[in-house]
Write a protein that holds these residues in place. Structure first.
Motif, short mmCIF file in Angstrom:
data_model
loop_
_atom_site.label_atom_id
_atom_site.label_comp_id
_atom_site.label_asym_id
_atom_site.label_seq_id
_atom_site.Cartn_x
_atom_site.Cartn_y
_atom_site.Cartn_z
N GLY A 73 -10.45 -8.04 -20.79
CA GLY A 73 -9.88 -8.06 -19.00
C GLY A 73 -9.21 -6.87 -18.67
N VAL A 74 -8.06 -6.99 -17.86
CA VAL A 74 -7.66 -5.68 -17.04
C VAL A 74 -6.25 -5.97 -16.90
CG1 VAL A 74 -7.35 -4.06 -15.12
CG2 VAL A 74 -9.61 -4.98 -16.00
N ILE A 75 -5.07 -5.30 -17.15
CA ILE A 75 -3.91 -5.54 -16.65
C ILE A 75 -3.60 -4.25 -15.36
CG2 ILE A 75 -1.44 -5.04 -17.14
CD1 ILE A 75 -2.14 -5.33 -20.12
N LYS A 76 -3.24 -5.00 -14.32
CA LYS A 76 -3.19 -4.44 -13.08
C LYS A 76 -1.67 -4.31 -12.36
CE LYS A 76 -5.42 -4.58 -8.52
NZ LYS A 76 -4.37 -4.98 -7.62
N VAL A 77 -1.32 -3.06 -12.57
CA VAL A 77 0.25 -2.63 -12.08
C VAL A 77 0.18 -2.13 -11.07
CG1 VAL A 77 2.34 -1.62 -12.78
CG2 VAL A 77 0.73 -2.38 -14.41
N ASN A 78 0.59 -3.03 -9.77
CA ASN A 78 0.92 -2.79 -8.46
C ASN A 78 1.83 -2.18 -8.07
OD1 ASN A 78 -1.89 -4.22 -8.26
ND2 ASN A 78 -0.80 -5.87 -8.42
N PHE A 79 1.95 -0.97 -7.13
CA PHE A 79 3.10 -0.55 -6.38
C PHE A 79 2.74 -0.25 -5.04
CE2 PHE A 79 0.83 2.77 -8.74
CZ PHE A 79 0.41 3.62 -7.89
N SER A 80 3.98 -0.29 -4.03
CA SER A 80 3.35 -0.35 -2.63
C SER A 80 3.07 1.17 -2.26
CB SER A 80 4.91 -0.63 -1.79
OG SER A 80 4.47 -0.41 -0.65
N THR A 81 1.92 1.01 -1.32
CA THR A 81 1.37 2.48 -0.71
C THR A 81 2.32 3.11 0.23
OG1 THR A 81 -0.78 1.46 -0.84
CG2 THR A 81 -0.55 3.35 0.51
N GLU A 82 3.43 2.21 0.79
CA GLU A 82 4.31 2.86 1.70
C GLU A 82 5.47 3.62 1.06
OE1 GLU A 82 7.50 0.98 4.74
OE2 GLU A 82 6.41 -0.25 3.32
N LEU A 83 5.51 3.63 -0.38
CA LEU A 83 6.40 4.42 -1.09
C LEU A 83 5.66 5.81 -1.10
CD1 LEU A 83 7.26 2.38 -4.48
CD2 LEU A 83 8.76 2.69 -2.57
N ILE A 84 4.49 5.76 -1.36
CA ILE A 84 3.78 7.25 -1.30
C ILE A 84 3.93 7.87 0.09
CG2 ILE A 84 1.65 8.72 -1.92
CD1 ILE A 84 1.17 6.47 -4.14
N GLU A 85 3.31 7.04 1.02
CA GLU A 85 3.39 7.49 2.42
C GLU A 85 4.51 8.07 3.00
OE1 GLU A 85 -0.61 4.97 3.91
OE2 GLU A 85 1.43 4.15 4.34
N ASN A 86 5.66 7.36 2.79
CA ASN A 86 6.95 7.62 3.38
C ASN A 86 7.25 9.15 2.81
OD1 ASN A 86 7.28 5.33 4.81
ND2 ASN A 86 8.63 4.36 3.18
N ALA A 87 7.14 9.23 1.37
CA ALA A 87 7.58 10.69 0.85
C ALA A 87 6.42 11.71 1.30
CB ALA A 87 7.29 10.66 -0.41
N LEU A 88 5.00 11.21 1.64
CA LEU A 88 4.15 12.02 2.34
C LEU A 88 4.49 12.41 3.75
CD1 LEU A 88 1.39 13.19 0.99
CD2 LEU A 88 0.35 11.60 2.27
#
Length: 603
Positions: free
Chosen positions: A188-203
């Motif tokens: 199967g798959v282990i899916k580690v999720n992190f918020s897109t907003e973290l990247i967009e705020n820095a971007l």
């Protein structure tokens, strides 16, 4: 003439001042453009490096969490129980207990991580720890992971998560194969999720120019974050193609668009096939140098004007008095004799011919002003005499018509109406015989019309309807007498010629120092020939025809002549008429610059 002193000075000053400024206005902005381009590239690369470190910290944390989950005994035990084909109560209880332990493990990892990280585990048949994927093969991120080994997904929403907050957020995920550590089978798959907003705020902190755009794409040019990329897609595609040829981790690309040139800074991130791009148009980046260039060009134009002024300042002594004389002649042409006379004593010249011309012009100016002053005074006296003559024609004409009305009522035995008409007529005669002033207020003139309308109403009864729309702002405006009554009288008279009823509408309004009086009827109207005759006579100032007429010219033409005589260019009028439909007469008086406290007397 071209090689006169004035033209020589103009050429010298132009070469010494204007040309150097023009050269500097072209060279300096070019140097600024090169400097800004180099500085922008240096600063942008530095900011991109900082952003890359930030992304590395997030993805490194996601990778560590994924590895911890993979090697954890609880995960391995859950995987082994889930893959067993046997199904009995004991196994189901064991599965439930291990699932609960795994839930607690994943929950603690989510709480202990500061970057809004959550973990999902599921098998290839879609069975997951937080929920099942019925059609897992149709998910884009799963398909790209299985078929293209893309371990980092684009931004998406995943409802199969523990946290209700994370279910509604856009997320990016790091995907790790779920491997049985005993058999090393991929289950199967282990899916580690992190918020897109973290990247967009820095971007959002990376921006070049006023209109620049910063975004992250994969090798196919697809946006890995939310929203749409504002940069034209063809620019992004051309940039990716050029990156393949360069094989550099970071750099600057110059891409020609349809209408402008794009500068695109890029850096390959360590996260999968993600590429960080920051784009700005050349016009936006170099806006300040272009503004400097524009300012210097304007300055050059100013210097050019200074050279022209300097050439005139250093002109010969002969041209100066002639120029002043021309100015005096311009004042004379406009009729400003006082300004012309004030200039003449200031004009000095050592040249005998010029001095003679100045003396003759000054004498001519004095003689001409004297003649015009005498003619003006005579014209004022003649104008006042004509006005008095025009005014005296009104009273007998109106009185004759009113007496005819009273005679008609007396013949019909309407004695009470005759008495009422006598009262209103007395008020009107007192108003008419007040000769102390030629002007009254518009409110007094309108009240005079009300008295007159009442007399007409007693005669014609329901067959006549006169309505008055009076602007309160107009009541105290000074105006000459008897300008409305003749027009109302004509409107009533000519309405009853072809009809058995008449409607007359009177309106006054005052706006922006301009008085407007409208008299409108539904009578027989006037032909274009009659209107043209009135206007033509007015344009030719034929006041004598009005004075010499007997009674048939008293009316509209009389009113127009009197207003033109009294107000001059401040008076205007318009006649709109259509045969058998009616006539609309609009009188306009501009009060700007006139005295508003002229004498008036109540009736």
């Amino acid at each position: 003439m071209f090689f006169s002193l004035r033209n020589k000075l103009f050429l010298v000053f132009s070469c010494l001042l204007t040309i150097p400024f023009l050269v500097l206005s072209l060279v300096i902005p070019s140097l600024f453009t090169i400097y800004i381009k180099d500085q922008t590239q240096e600063l942008t690369v530095e900011i991109m490096d900082q952003f890359s470190l930030y992304i590395d910290s997030i993805t490194k944390q996601a990778e560590d969490v994924g590895q911890q989950v993979l090697v954890n005994p609880i995960t391995q035990e859950w995987l082994q129980l889930e893959t067993k084909q046997k199904d009995d109560d004991t196994l189901n209880i064991a599965r439930l207990l291990v699932r609960n332990e795994l839930n607690a493990l994943l929950s603690s990892m989510m709480v202990n991580n500061s970057n809004n990280i959550s973990v999902s585990i599921f098998t290839h048949d879609g069975e997951g720890i937080w929920g099942d994927y019925a059609d897992i093969e149709n998910n884009t991120w799963y398909s790209e992971f299985e078929n293209h080994n893309k371990t980092y997904t684009r931004s998406h929403i995943d409802p199969n998560q523990q946290s209700a907050v994370m279910r509604d957020l856009h997320i990016n995920s790091h995907l790790i194969p779920l491997v049985d550590m005993n058999s090393f089978g991929d289950s199967g798959v282990i899916k580690v999720n992190f918020s897109t907003e973290l990247i967009e705020n820095a971007l959002d902190k990376i921006k070049i120019g006023e209109q620049g755009n910063t975004f992250i794409v994969n090798e196919q040019g697809a946006n890995v974050l939310t929203g749409e990329i504002k940069t034209p897609q063809e620019i992004v595609t051309d940039s990716l193609e050029e990156m393949k040829d360069r094989q550099n981790e970071q750099g600057l690309l110059e891409i020609e668009g349809d209408n402008e040139k794009y500068l695109l800074f890029y850096q390959h991130l360590s996260v999968g096939d993600w590429i960080l791009m920051s784009e700005v148009t050349e016009a936006d980046l170099f806006a300040h140098p272009y503004q400097i260039q524009k300012s210097m060009l304007l300055l050059s134009f100013g210097v050019f004007l200074i050279t022209i002024i300097a050439s005139f300042v250093f002109s010969s002594s002969i041209t100066n008095p002639l120029r002043e004389l021309t100015k005096a002649m311009n004042y004379l042409e406009k009729g400003d004799f006082n300004s012309a006379k004030q200039i003449m004593p200031t004009i000095k010249s050592e040249n005998n011919e010029v001095r003679y011309v100045l003396r003759v012009f000054a004498h001519t100016l004095e003689q001409l002003k004297s003649l015009i002053d005498n003619e003006y005074k005579a014209n004022i006296r003649r104008r006042n005499a004509e006005y008095k003559a025009l005014l005296l024609q009104i009273n007998p004409h109106f009185l004759n018509n009113t007496l005819e009305i009273m005679g008609g009522m007396a013949a019909q035995g309407k004695n009470k109406d005759v008495m009422n008409v006598s009262v209103y007529l007395g008020k009107m005669l007192r108003y008419s015989l007040d000769t102390k002033s030629n002007t009254v207020t518009l409110g007094e003139e309108i009240q005079y019309i009300r008295n007159y309308a009442t007399i007409l109403q007693l005669r014609y009864e329901d067959a006549l309807h006169i309505s008055i729309d009076e602007d309160p702002e107009c009541k105290n405006l000074p105006i000459i007498k008897f300008i409305i009554q003749p027009l109302v009288e004509n409107a009533v008279k000519y309405s009853f010629i072809a009809k058995n009823h008449a409607k007359v509408y009177i309106k006054t309004s005052y706006q922006s120092n301009h008085l407007t009086i409208v008299i409108e009827d539904d009578g027989i109207g006037m032909s274009e020939e009659v209107i043209y005759h009135l206007i033509d006579n007015d344009d030719n100032n034929t006041k004598s025809s009005t004075l010499e007429s007997s009674g048939n010219s008293i009316g509209l033409k009389n009113v127009l002549d009197r207003l033109q005589l009294y107000y001059g260019e401040q008076f205007s009028y318009q006649i709109d008429s259509e045969i058998n439909k009616g006539t609309r007469i609009t009188l306009g008086i501009n009060y700007e610059g006139r005295e508003m406290n002229e004498e008036s007397h109540n009736c």
